[in-house]
Design an enzyme around this catalytic site. Structure first.
Site, short mmCIF file in Angstrom:
data_model
loop_
_atom_site.label_atom_id
_atom_site.label_comp_id
_atom_site.label_asym_id
_atom_site.label_seq_id
_atom_site.Cartn_x
_atom_site.Cartn_y
_atom_site.Cartn_z
N ARG A 284 4.98 3.52 8.85
CA ARG A 284 5.91 4.44 8.23
C ARG A 284 5.27 5.58 8.23
NH1 ARG A 284 8.11 -0.46 6.65
NH2 ARG A 284 10.35 -0.75 7.21
N GLU A 285 4.33 5.95 8.73
CA GLU A 285 3.68 7.31 8.62
C GLU A 285 4.38 8.84 8.94
OE1 GLU A 285 2.76 5.17 10.97
OE2 GLU A 285 0.78 4.56 10.43
N ASN B 34 1.98 7.14 3.90
CA ASN B 34 2.39 5.89 4.33
C ASN B 34 2.73 4.94 3.41
OD1 ASN B 34 3.24 4.20 6.58
ND2 ASN B 34 0.96 3.74 6.96
N ASP C 11 -0.03 5.48 0.49
CA ASP C 11 -1.25 6.24 0.84
C ASP C 11 -0.88 7.85 0.75
OD1 ASP C 11 -2.60 3.98 1.49
OD2 ASP C 11 -1.84 4.04 3.55
N GLU D 275 -3.30 10.36 2.60
CA GLU D 275 -4.53 10.57 3.45
C GLU D 275 -4.58 11.82 3.86
OE1 GLU D 275 -5.28 6.55 5.79
OE2 GLU D 275 -3.62 7.41 6.27
N GLN E 69 -1.16 12.85 5.48
CA GLN E 69 -0.55 11.91 5.81
C GLN E 69 0.04 11.03 4.91
OE1 GLN E 69 -1.39 9.85 9.65
NE2 GLN E 69 -1.80 7.91 8.43
N TRP F 19 -9.62 8.08 15.17
CA TRP F 19 -8.33 8.31 15.25
C TRP F 19 -7.98 9.66 14.50
CZ3 TRP F 19 -5.44 8.52 10.61
CH2 TRP F 19 -6.01 7.92 9.40
N GLU G 104 0.79 -1.26 -0.09
CA GLU G 104 -0.01 0.01 0.04
C GLU G 104 0.81 1.32 0.05
OE1 GLU G 104 -3.27 1.53 3.06
OE2 GLU G 104 -3.43 -0.31 2.32
N GLY H 258 -6.65 12.50 17.84
CA GLY H 258 -6.68 10.75 18.14
C GLY H 258 -7.99 10.34 18.50
#
Length: 354
Positions: free
Chosen positions: A153-154, A142, A125, A127, A140, A218, A123, A222
């Site tokens: 690995r964000e 990843n 990403d 985001e 974000q 999330w 994947e 958070g």
């Protein structure tokens, strides 16, 4: 006279501050000369490139087929899926995000093969994480390879523009040797395929997706701030759809990579991923100003420095109190035919004027 000069100086400073990528901001913002990664690729109409993945009623295609709106409301989110799978390629879309209160909303543009390789999926990403009113969207990126979902690995960033005011181009360039994420042709992250990364580098055919969904648990602080459907629908608009690469026919029992005569070869994609000195300087500028989180610096998640990261700076502070991560909601692919094996594909989304 002094007053006029002062006003002029303020104007110059403001105009420079909000100029487009490629122009200088004071002396700190490098210029980008040439090598715009998307300028030589033709955009596709929706029916040429994608099909609806879920939330059909919330997928609205423009009458000319060149743009599509995805929306999230109380009933459902929505998503798109590329008609082909690709073994390396350049995947890009111009996107405009919803404004006002968007806490808990997650929009995504990404590649994945999770439906075909469950437990060992790959994947890449982009985001986009919504926020409360008055706070900016965050991006974000990843990467997962061979099912490495337990090892995130964000990275997270803010942007030099408001992504709700206009369209901006988001690009994933995935090659055998490296992956580069671009925003408006500005490289923001480079992931080289290293020995340390091993099998965690994506190396199996992937489809391209675009989705919008409820990430209340999330996405914002958070999970402290959740989606408020009083402000729905939350609409993400995509245009300038680019899918360039070597397609793999999903109907073949033992799929082989096949490039048509006009498709971009692996070699040319790899060449495009070799960043120029101007691009490297621009990426360094972006990462120095706008990165807010990197897994490499997170001593809470990874007390030992990850092997694929550079040595840690002991003086670098990073906030992790509200950093929480989620995974894409999985939706089964609809029965489909490869674009290369079918001359026409019925659109499952309604056509509207945008």
């Amino acid at each position: 006279m002094k007053m006029v000069l002062a006003v002029a100086l303020v104007c110059i400073w403001v105009c420079g501050l909000f100029s487009q990528p490629g122009s200088a901001v004071g002396s700190s913002r490098p210029k980008l000369a040439g090598k715009l990664v998307t300028e030589n690729f033709a955009s596709l109409q929706f029916e040429e490139a994608y099909t609806s993945l879920f939330g059909d009623e919330n997928v609205k295609v423009a009458e000319d087929g060149k743009a599509v709106m995805l929306s999230l409301d109380k009933r459902t989110g929505s998503g798109l899926l590329s008609q082909d799978m690709y073994m390396y390629g350049l995947f890009s879309a111009s996107m405009k995000l919803p404004d006002d209160y968007t806490a808990g909303v997650v929009a995504a543009f990404y590649t994945s093969n999770g439906d075909m390789f469950q437990g060992t999926h790959d994947e890449l990403d982009f985001e986009f994480l919504g926020n409360i009113r008055g706070k900016e969207w965050r991006i974000q990126t990843n990467v997962y390879g061979n099912g490495s979902t337990a090892y995130g690995r964000e990275e997270r960033y803010t942007l030099w523009f408001d992504p709700t005011e206009d369209f901006h181009q988001y690009t994933i360039l995935w090659t055998e040797k490296s992956t580069v994420f671009f925003v408006d042709d500005v490289p923001i992250r480079e992931i080289p395929r290293t020995v340390a990364m091993g099998a965690h580098y994506p190396a199996k055919p992937m489809s391209v997706y675009a989705t919008v969904w409820d990430g209340s648990d999330w996405a914002t602080k958070g999970g402290r701030y959740r989606v408020n459907y009083k402000y729905s629908p939350f609409v993400v608009t995509l245009a300038n759809l680019i899918l360039e690469g070597c397609a793999v026919d999903p109907l073949e029992q033992f799929p082989t990579v096949s490039c048509s005569a006009d498709a971009t070869s692996w070699a040319s994609l790899s060449k495009l991923a070799e960043l120029s000195e101007d691009q490297k300087a621009l990426m360094e500028w972006f990462r120095g100003k706008y990165i807010s989180y990197s897994y490499c610096d997170d001593t809470v998640r990874y007390p030992s420095n990850p092997s694929d990261c550079p040595p840690r700076d002991p003086h670098k502070k990073i906030a992790t109190a509200h950093v929480k991560f989620g995974h894409h909601q999985r939706h089964h692919k609809k029965s489909r035919k490869s674009r290369r094996s079918s001359s026409s594909t019925a659109a499952s989304a309604a056509a509207v004027s945008l």
